[in-house]
Design an enzyme around this catalytic site. Structure first.
Site, mmCIF file in Angstrom:
data_model
loop_
_atom_site.group_PDB
_atom_site.id
_atom_site.type_symbol
_atom_site.label_atom_id
_atom_site.label_comp_id
_atom_site.label_asym_id
_atom_site.label_seq_id
_atom_site.Cartn_x
_atom_site.Cartn_y
_atom_site.Cartn_z
ATOM 1 N N GLY A 219 0.796 -1.231 0.000
ATOM 2 C CA GLY A 219 0.000 0.000 0.000
ATOM 3 C C GLY A 219 0.818 1.265 0.000
ATOM 4 O O GLY A 219 2.039 1.231 -0.081
ATOM 5 N N ASN A 220 0.110 2.370 0.070
ATOM 6 C CA ASN A 220 0.726 3.692 0.120
ATOM 7 C C ASN A 220 0.591 4.270 1.503
ATOM 8 O O ASN A 220 -0.450 4.129 2.137
ATOM 9 C CB ASN A 220 0.017 4.632 -0.865
ATOM 10 C CG ASN A 220 0.632 4.576 -2.236
ATOM 11 O OD1 ASN A 220 1.348 3.640 -2.560
ATOM 12 N ND2 ASN A 220 0.355 5.582 -3.033
#
Ligand code: CTP
Length: 413
Positions: A219-220
Site C-alpha cells: 500500500g501507500n
C-alpha cells in the site's frame, strides 16, 4: 516559538461542558494562555477547581467579581480568540440579541477578535426556528458557528446536536488564530465563510492497501490528515461532504461529514465515482496505490528458501476517470507529492502532472525528510489549469485546506 496567544474559553451550561476541559487542555498544550469564563449554570456541571487546575488561572463568571479591573472590557480587548464550548441554545440566543447579562455575554460585546461558537444541544433545540435564526444572525455578523456532529446525545436520542470532538475544536481554534495573525496585513479572506452552502463535495483521504495474502498488504503511506482537514473545513463552510477514507492514522471523524471507509484502490474508485455523480467538486487527496498483486494468495505466503517475487498489475487511475467522465461543470482537484532532480524542479514536474492528469487544480507538496507525510503542518503550491500558481505557506493542514476551498469557491462562482 511564537508568543503565546490569549484565548477566552467561554463555557455555558450544558452537559457537553465536561468536554470543555479536554479542549482547554489542548489549547494550553498548543502554547496558549487560556482564561475560562463560565456561566453560572456551567459551574453546576463542572467545578471551578477543574478549570483552574487546567488553565492555571481563576475562573471568572460574574460581572461583580474584580470590579476595579472592569473585567469584561479588559478580557474582550486582550483576547486573540474567544471559543464558546459548549454554546448552548440559550447562549446563542443571548449572543444574537447582544445581551450583557453576565460576564461571558458582556465579553462577547467587547471582543473584536474572531469568535468560534461550538454548539451542543438536543436536535430539536438545534433545529428550532429560533435557534436557526440566532445562528444565521451570528454568522452574518462574522461569528464562526460550527455545525454540530451527529450521533449519540445525552440519553438515548441521536441526531445533529453533538459537540464536535475536542481535537477538531482545537484545530479550528488554531485555524482562526493563524488567520487572525495575518488578517489586515494581507487582506486575506476569513477562513470559514459559508461560501460552499448548497454544494456537494467529495474528498478522498488516506492510503489504499492491496491484500497480498490474508495478513499482508501492499500500500501507500498516508495519515489521511490533509484529506480529513479538507472535509472538515468544507463541512464548516456549508458543503454537504462525503469523505472516502482509505487506510488512515487514528483520526476522529469530522463533524457533519458522511464517511465511507474503503481499503483497496478499486473500492475507493467505486465509492468516489458513485459519490461524484451528484457532486460539484471532487478532491483526490488520497495517496492511491498504483499497483496491486495480480492475484491474492488464499493462504499466508510461507517464508521459503527464497523471497517470493510478486507479479503486479495496474490499478485504475481514479483522477483520470473523473476528468474523462463527461460531467459538465464539476471541478476536480488533484494532489501531487513531488521531488525535484537534475532534470526539473518540483514545480516543473507538477505542472507537467497537472497537464497529464487533466484536473482543474493541483495541490503540490514538496516531499522529503519531515515534509507532508505524517506531520502536522504542510506547505506547497496550488496550480490551476488556467496557468495560475499560488504558494501555500507553511501552516496547519486546516489552513492549507481553507486556501484550497477559497480557490474552489472562486471557480464555482
Ligand atoms: N491518483 C488517482 N489514482 C491513482 C493514482 C493517483 O486518483 N491510481 C490521484 C491521487 O489521489 C492524486 C493524483 O492522482 O490526487 C496524483 O497522485 P500521484 O501518485 O502523484 O500520481 P501518479 O499518476 O501516480 O503519478 P506518478 O506518475 O508521479 O507516479
Amino acid at each position: 516559538m511564537a508568543d503565546p496567544r490569549e484565548i477566552v474559553l467561554g463555557v455555558s451550561g450544558g452537559i457537553a461542558a465536561y468536554k470543555a476541559c479536554e479542549v482547554l487542555r489542548r489549547l494550553r498544550e498548543a502554547g496558549n494562555h487560556v482564561q475560562v469564563v463560565a456561566t453560572r449554570s456551567a459551574l453546576e456541571f463542572i467545578g471551578a477547581a477543574t478549570f483552574e487546575a487546567l488553565s492555571g488561572r481563576p475562573v471568572l463568571s460574574g460581572v461583580f467579581e474584580n470590579v476595579p479591573e472592569v473585567e469584561h472590557v479588559a478580557l474582550g480587548r486582550r483576547a486573540d480568540l474567544v471559543v464558546l464550548v459548549p454554546a448552548t441554545a440559550d447562549l446563542l440566543a443571548r449572543a444574537a440579541q447582544g445581551r450583557a447579562d453576565d460576564l461571558l455575554t458582556s465579553t462577547l460585546l467587547t471582543a473584536r477578535c474572531p469568535v468560534l461558537a461550538v454548539p451542543a444541544m438536543h436536535t430539536e433545540m438545534w433545529e428550532h426556528p429560533a435557534t436557526v435564526d440566532n445562528v444565521a444572525t451570528l454568522r452574518r455578523r462574522g461569528t464562526v458557528v460550527l455545525e454540530p456532529a451527529s450521533g449519540r446525545l445525552t440519553g438515548a436520542d441521536t441526531g445533529p446536536g453533538r459537540l464536535p470532538e475536542p481535537a477538531e475544536i482545537a484545530e479550528f481554534a488554531r485555524l482562526l488564530l493563524e488567520w487572525g495573525s495575518t488578517q489586515g496585513t494581507t487582506g486575506e479572506p476569513f477562513p470559514l465563510p459559508r461560501d460552499l452552502e448548497g454544494r456537494r463535495v467529495v474528498v478522498s483521504a488516506g492510503g489504499t492497501a492491496e491484500p497480498l495474502d490474508p495478513v499482508r498488504t501492499l500500500g501507500n503511506r498516508s495519515s489521511g490528515r490533509q484529506g480529513y482537514a479538507l472535509a472538515r473545513v468544507a463541512a464548516q463552510r456549508g458543503a454537504e461532504v462525503t469523505l472516502v477514507a482509505g487506510t488512515i492514522a487514528d483520526l476522529e471523524p469530522p463533524a457533519a461529514v458522511a464517511i465511507r471507509r474503503v481499503q483497496t484502490t478499486r473500492e475507493m474508485r467505486d465509492a468516489v465515482l458513485d459519490a461524484a455523480k451528484a457532486a460539484d467538486v471532487v478532491v483526490m487527496a488520497a495517496a492511491v496505490s498504483d499497483f496491486r498483486p495480480a492475484s491474492m494468495s488464499a493462504g499466508k505466503i510461507k517464508k521459503g528458501e527464497e523471497a517470493p517475487s510478486i507479479p503486479l498489475e495496474f490499478n485504475p487511475d481514479i483522477l483520470r476517470e473523473l476528468v474523462t467522465e463527461d460531467v459538465p461543470r464539476r471541478l476536480v482537484v488533484g494532489f501531487a507529492a513531488e521531488t525535484g532532480d537534475d532534470h526539473g524542479s518540483v514545480l516543473e514536474y507538477a505542472r507537467a502532472k497537472l497537464e497529464r492528469k487533466g484536473c482543474d487544480l493541483l495541490v503540490v507538496n514538496a516531499v522529503g525528510a519531515g515534509k507532508a507525510f505524517e506531520v502536522e503542518d504542510n506547505e506547497g503550491w496550488l496550480l490551476g489549469a488556467d496557468g495560475s500558481s499560488q504558494p501555500l505557506p507553511m501552516g496547519s493542514k486546516a489552513a492549507l485546506a481553507a486556501r484550497v476551498w477559497d480557490a474552489v469557491a472562486e471557480r464555482l462562482r
